[in-house]
Design a protein around this motif. Sequence first.
Motif, PDB file in Angstrom:
ATOM      1  N   SER A  29       6.293  -3.631 -10.957  1.00  0.00           N
ATOM      2  CA  SER A  29       6.587  -3.433  -9.530  1.00  0.00           C
ATOM      3  C   SER A  29       6.956  -4.763  -8.888  1.00  0.00           C
ATOM      4  CB  SER A  29       5.373  -2.850  -8.806  1.00  0.00           C
ATOM      5  OG  SER A  29       4.388  -3.860  -8.629  1.00  0.00           O
ATOM      6  N   HIS A  30       7.168  -4.720  -7.570  1.00  0.00           N
ATOM      7  CA  HIS A  30       7.476  -5.928  -6.801  1.00  0.00           C
ATOM      8  C   HIS A  30       6.256  -6.840  -6.638  1.00  0.00           C
ATOM      9  CE1 HIS A  30       5.623  -3.147  -4.018  1.00  0.00           C
ATOM     10  NE2 HIS A  30       5.431  -4.113  -3.158  1.00  0.00           N
ATOM     11  N   LYS A  31       5.050  -6.350  -6.914  1.00  0.00           N
ATOM     12  CA  LYS A  31       3.840  -7.076  -6.515  1.00  0.00           C
ATOM     13  C   LYS A  31       3.670  -8.460  -7.167  1.00  0.00           C
ATOM     14  CE  LYS A  31       1.290  -3.500  -4.253  1.00  0.00           C
ATOM     15  NZ  LYS A  31       1.802  -2.192  -4.691  1.00  0.00           N
ATOM     16  N   PRO A  32       4.133  -8.672  -8.409  1.00  0.00           N
ATOM     17  CA  PRO A  32       4.012 -10.040  -8.947  1.00  0.00           C
ATOM     18  C   PRO A  32       4.756 -11.093  -8.112  1.00  0.00           C
ATOM     19  CG  PRO A  32       4.353  -8.496 -10.734  1.00  0.00           C
ATOM     20  CD  PRO A  32       4.571  -7.720  -9.451  1.00  0.00           C
ATOM     21  N   GLY A  62      -3.426   0.695  -8.797  1.00  0.00           N
ATOM     22  CA  GLY A  62      -3.588  -0.238  -9.912  1.00  0.00           C
ATOM     23  C   GLY A  62      -2.428  -1.209 -10.060  1.00  0.00           C
ATOM     24  N   GLN A  63      -1.368  -1.006  -9.251  1.00  0.00           N
ATOM     25  CA  GLN A  63      -0.193  -1.881  -9.352  1.00  0.00           C
ATOM     26  C   GLN A  63      -0.548  -3.306  -8.928  1.00  0.00           C
ATOM     27  OE1 GLN A  63       2.914  -1.333 -10.379  1.00  0.00           O
ATOM     28  NE2 GLN A  63       3.599   0.714  -9.861  1.00  0.00           N
ATOM     29  N   TRP A  64      -1.259  -3.417  -7.819  1.00  0.00           N
ATOM     30  CA  TRP A  64      -1.601  -4.755  -7.335  1.00  0.00           C
ATOM     31  C   TRP A  64      -2.623  -5.413  -8.250  1.00  0.00           C
ATOM     32  CZ3 TRP A  64      -0.417  -9.053  -5.416  1.00  0.00           C
ATOM     33  CH2 TRP A  64      -1.380  -9.965  -4.969  1.00  0.00           C
ATOM     34  N   GLY A  95      -2.680  -7.710  -1.518  1.00  0.00           N
ATOM     35  CA  GLY A  95      -1.385  -7.432  -2.140  1.00  0.00           C
ATOM     36  C   GLY A  95      -0.300  -6.985  -1.201  1.00  0.00           C
ATOM     37  N   SER A  96      -0.634  -6.854   0.094  1.00  0.00           N
ATOM     38  CA  SER A  96       0.367  -6.381   1.054  1.00  0.00           C
ATOM     39  C   SER A  96      -0.070  -6.808   2.449  1.00  0.00           C
ATOM     40  CB  SER A  96       0.481  -4.854   0.947  1.00  0.00           C
ATOM     41  OG  SER A  96       1.497  -4.389   1.813  1.00  0.00           O
ATOM     42  N   VAL A  97       0.544  -6.249   3.473  1.00  0.00           N
ATOM     43  CA  VAL A  97       0.116  -6.305   4.875  1.00  0.00           C
ATOM     44  C   VAL A  97       0.275  -7.671   5.556  1.00  0.00           C
ATOM     45  CG1 VAL A  97      -1.815  -5.931   6.480  1.00  0.00           C
ATOM     46  CG2 VAL A  97      -1.513  -4.383   4.553  1.00  0.00           C
ATOM     47  N   ALA A 134       6.903   2.548   2.410  1.00  0.00           N
ATOM     48  CA  ALA A 134       5.996   1.660   3.130  1.00  0.00           C
ATOM     49  C   ALA A 134       4.552   2.116   2.995  1.00  0.00           C
ATOM     50  CB  ALA A 134       6.390   1.569   4.599  1.00  0.00           C
ATOM     51  N   GLY A 135       3.748   1.277   2.323  1.00  0.00           N
ATOM     52  CA  GLY A 135       2.305   1.482   2.251  1.00  0.00           C
ATOM     53  C   GLY A 135       1.679   0.482   3.213  1.00  0.00           C
ATOM     54  N   GLY A 136       1.670  -0.778   2.827  1.00  0.00           N
ATOM     55  CA  GLY A 136       1.288  -1.857   3.731  1.00  0.00           C
ATOM     56  C   GLY A 136       2.513  -2.543   4.303  1.00  0.00           C
ATOM     57  N   GLY A 137       3.683  -2.233   3.767  1.00  0.00           N
ATOM     58  CA  GLY A 137       4.933  -2.731   4.334  1.00  0.00           C
ATOM     59  C   GLY A 137       5.600  -3.865   3.570  1.00  0.00           C
ATOM     60  N   SER A 138       5.031  -4.293   2.426  1.00  0.00           N
ATOM     61  CA  SER A 138       5.557  -5.534   1.843  1.00  0.00           C
ATOM     62  C   SER A 138       6.886  -5.367   1.101  1.00  0.00           C
ATOM     63  CB  SER A 138       4.522  -6.198   0.939  1.00  0.00           C
ATOM     64  OG  SER A 138       4.366  -5.524  -0.284  1.00  0.00           O
ATOM     65  N   ASN A 139       7.048  -4.284   0.334  1.00  0.00           N
ATOM     66  CA  ASN A 139       8.332  -4.188  -0.380  1.00  0.00           C
ATOM     67  C   ASN A 139       9.449  -3.811   0.578  1.00  0.00           C
ATOM     68  OD1 ASN A 139       9.722  -1.405  -1.276  1.00  0.00           O
ATOM     69  ND2 ASN A 139       7.545  -0.995  -1.004  1.00  0.00           N
ATOM     70  N   PHE A 140       9.093  -3.020   1.608  1.00  0.00           N
ATOM     71  CA  PHE A 140      10.080  -2.689   2.644  1.00  0.00           C
ATOM     72  C   PHE A 140      10.543  -3.972   3.351  1.00  0.00           C
ATOM     73  CE2 PHE A 140      10.733  -2.086   7.198  1.00  0.00           C
ATOM     74  CZ  PHE A 140      11.925  -1.391   7.160  1.00  0.00           C
ATOM     75  N   GLY A 197      -0.954   6.309  -4.663  1.00  0.00           N
ATOM     76  CA  GLY A 197      -2.147   5.559  -4.282  1.00  0.00           C
ATOM     77  C   GLY A 197      -1.829   4.292  -3.500  1.00  0.00           C
ATOM     78  N   GLY A 198      -0.674   3.692  -3.771  1.00  0.00           N
ATOM     79  CA  GLY A 198      -0.283   2.469  -3.087  1.00  0.00           C
ATOM     80  C   GLY A 198       0.166   2.691  -1.645  1.00  0.00           C
ATOM     81  N   LEU A 199       0.235   3.957  -1.226  1.00  0.00           N
ATOM     82  CA  LEU A 199       0.639   4.245   0.160  1.00  0.00           C
ATOM     83  C   LEU A 199      -0.522   4.831   0.957  1.00  0.00           C
ATOM     84  CD1 LEU A 199       4.168   5.922  -0.423  1.00  0.00           C
ATOM     85  CD2 LEU A 199       3.616   3.493  -0.232  1.00  0.00           C
ATOM     86  N   PRO A 222       5.314   6.934  -8.014  1.00  0.00           N
ATOM     87  CA  PRO A 222       5.142   7.915  -6.926  1.00  0.00           C
ATOM     88  C   PRO A 222       5.356   7.294  -5.538  1.00  0.00           C
ATOM     89  CG  PRO A 222       3.409   8.179  -8.551  1.00  0.00           C
ATOM     90  CD  PRO A 222       4.173   6.945  -8.942  1.00  0.00           C
ATOM     91  N   GLU A 223       4.941   6.036  -5.365  1.00  0.00           N
ATOM     92  CA  GLU A 223       5.175   5.344  -4.089  1.00  0.00           C
ATOM     93  C   GLU A 223       6.683   5.245  -3.839  1.00  0.00           C
ATOM     94  OE1 GLU A 223       3.281   4.173  -6.537  1.00  0.00           O
ATOM     95  OE2 GLU A 223       1.251   4.103  -5.683  1.00  0.00           O
ATOM     96  N   THR A 224       7.379   4.755  -4.867  1.00  0.00           N
ATOM     97  CA  THR A 224       8.815   4.520  -4.777  1.00  0.00           C
ATOM     98  C   THR A 224       9.595   5.811  -4.516  1.00  0.00           C
ATOM     99  OG1 THR A 224       8.451   2.777  -6.405  1.00  0.00           O
ATOM    100  CG2 THR A 224      10.733   3.406  -5.967  1.00  0.00           C
ATOM    101  N   LEU A 232      13.925   0.025  -5.231  1.00  0.00           N
ATOM    102  CA  LEU A 232      13.194   0.793  -6.243  1.00  0.00           C
ATOM    103  C   LEU A 232      12.001  -0.088  -6.622  1.00  0.00           C
ATOM    104  CD1 LEU A 232      13.558   3.514  -7.727  1.00  0.00           C
ATOM    105  CD2 LEU A 232      14.351   2.220  -9.673  1.00  0.00           C
ATOM    106  N   SER A 233      10.918   0.065  -5.848  1.00  0.00           N
ATOM    107  CA  SER A 233       9.825  -0.915  -5.890  1.00  0.00           C
ATOM    108  C   SER A 233       9.082  -0.967  -7.213  1.00  0.00           C
ATOM    109  CB  SER A 233       8.849  -0.658  -4.747  1.00  0.00           C
ATOM    110  OG  SER A 233       8.380   0.676  -4.766  1.00  0.00           O
ATOM    111  N   GLY A 234       9.096   0.136  -7.987  1.00  0.00           N
ATOM    112  CA  GLY A 234       8.400   0.080  -9.273  1.00  0.00           C
ATOM    113  C   GLY A 234       8.677   1.300 -10.126  1.00  0.00           C
TER     114      GLY A 234
HETATM  115  C1  LIG Z   1       1.930  -1.141  -3.893  1.00  0.00           C
HETATM  116  C2  LIG Z   1       3.215  -0.460  -4.034  1.00  0.00           C
HETATM  117  C3  LIG Z   1       3.908   0.015  -2.906  1.00  0.00           C
HETATM  118  C4  LIG Z   1       3.356  -0.033  -1.517  1.00  0.00           C
HETATM  119  O1  LIG Z   1       3.064  -1.288  -1.013  1.00  0.00           O
HETATM  120  P1  LIG Z   1       3.973  -2.035   0.053  1.00  0.00           P
HETATM  121  O2  LIG Z   1       3.173  -3.213   0.440  1.00  0.00           O
HETATM  122  O3  LIG Z   1       4.221  -1.086   1.187  1.00  0.00           O
HETATM  123  O4  LIG Z   1       5.213  -2.397  -0.651  1.00  0.00           O
HETATM  124  C5  LIG Z   1       5.143   0.589  -3.099  1.00  0.00           C
HETATM  125  N1  LIG Z   1       5.684   0.724  -4.326  1.00  0.00           N
HETATM  126  C6  LIG Z   1       5.036   0.293  -5.430  1.00  0.00           C
HETATM  127  C7  LIG Z   1       5.670   0.476  -6.766  1.00  0.00           C
HETATM  128  C8  LIG Z   1       3.796  -0.316  -5.316  1.00  0.00           C
HETATM  129  O5  LIG Z   1       3.160  -0.752  -6.394  1.00  0.00           O
END
Ligand SMILES: *Cc1c(COP(=O)(O)O)cnc(C)c1O
Length: 455
Positions: free
Chosen positions: A111-114, A139-141, A229-231, A264-270, A337-339, A384-386, A413-415
């Motif tokens: 995912s984008h989290k690294p 579990g992504q973060w 991991g976000s916010v 957008a979960g916490g908003g970071s990849n957006f 779960g990430g949202l 599922p988030e993506t 495509l965040s992950g």
């Molecule tokens: C954690 C995660 C998100 C949600 O987090 P944001 O901070 O909103 O980006 C979205 N997509 C993937 C694949 C994630 O792991």
Amino acid sequence: MSDTIKYLLPETEIPKDWYNIIADLPEPPPPVLHPGTHEPVGPDDLAPLFPMSLIMQEVSGERYLEIPEPVRDIYKQWRPSPMFRARRLEKALDTPAKIYYKYEGVSPAGSHKPNTAVPQAFYNAEAGIKKITTETGAGQWGSSMAFAGAFFDIEVQVYMVKVSYQQKPYRRALMESFGASCYASPSDRTQTGRAILEQDPDSPGSLGIAISEAVEVAAQNDDTKYALGSVLNHVLLHQTVIGQEAIKQMEMAGDYPDIVIGCAGGGSNFAGIAFPFLGEQLRGGKSIRAIAVEPAACPSMTRGQYAYDFGDTGNLTPLTKMHTLGSSFVPPGFHAGGLRYHGMSPLVSHAKELGLLEAVAYHQTPCFEAAVTFARSEGIIPAPETSHAVKGAIEEALRCKREGKAETILFNLSGHGHFDMAAYTEYFSGKLEDKNYDEQKLSDALSRLPQVAAS
Ligand SMILES: *Cc1c(COP(=O)(O)O)cnc(C)c1O
């Protein structure tokens, strides 16, 4: 060139700076407040939790912050990430729209989290920190932080939301492979965890609870800091490598997006994909529509209040002004779960209040349907988030078809969803349900928002 699928940049094009949208906003975001005094917090208030270098990034107003060379070296492992033109998806939808996506699933954790885990580990190691506590939803973060910790010799302790801990044993194994330890939250390792277990021994956990546990451990130990991991502003800042690369890749394609979309979960990849484009707009460049897609079961921007709230359920964090469902809100169990976070990044919330972005919400079944359409055209299984971003992009492409407009759509495509196939299995079995949150619980959670006098 005209039928290029994949736009690739060389390693030399990894951005040299992170982009800070605060420098270009017409108004600064509201201050972060101390939970006791309701006075703005200073850097020292945050020092028990974060190294000073990250705190300075958190409060910075500079437009560009230099990416340290050791971080860029690790970024090379998967960056620049590819941008694709979704030609087969366009054909499948029979849309005149052009659809591009930036693929962040190529990172080692998927995912984008690294993008932020690596600099967070770097700055902590630089400050002599030996241990990091954090939370994880799906579990992504947790796996991203575990991966980054391994590079900098930092011990990582992850509090994982209990339902996900049970549903996703392979995410846990991934964290352990990178050398981290992982605990189901609520756990009996913290006061917050024990208090919640006493009230509800079967609590499925939530991100808010897991954050409280991780914060509590970090606050009580001098050699331990906390990572989110976000916010937070510094997390969004680190993610802007996505959009900065995408600007160059759109240039290679001889195109420019009319619409930029992220889930957008916490908003970071957006923010990571949208803020660099919004920055160009704010500096007099072309205007875009930025669309954040959230889950209908946890709709902080479309149903929450813009108010000061705690970042965690145990109410240990400072107060930030954000779109929130209330820190005591526990969303129903759905697969992304990430949202499942009760709030939205203060900076994304502020940008929304300034009219810079739109938010929409979708239920999980239509999102899985969109993800499967996408997978069958493009060959990539979205997380599922993506899938929420995919749904948002497909909806816009279908609108373009109805209106006969050839707009350009770019989404993140965040992950990938390789650890989430149980969710797809449930979708294919026809048993997947659209979970609604309880209206009464939402209004209860909102009625418990802290009372902060308007400044
Ligand atoms: C954690 C995660 C998100 C949600 O987090 P944001 O901070 O909103 O980006 C979205 N997509 C993937 C694949 C994630 O792991």
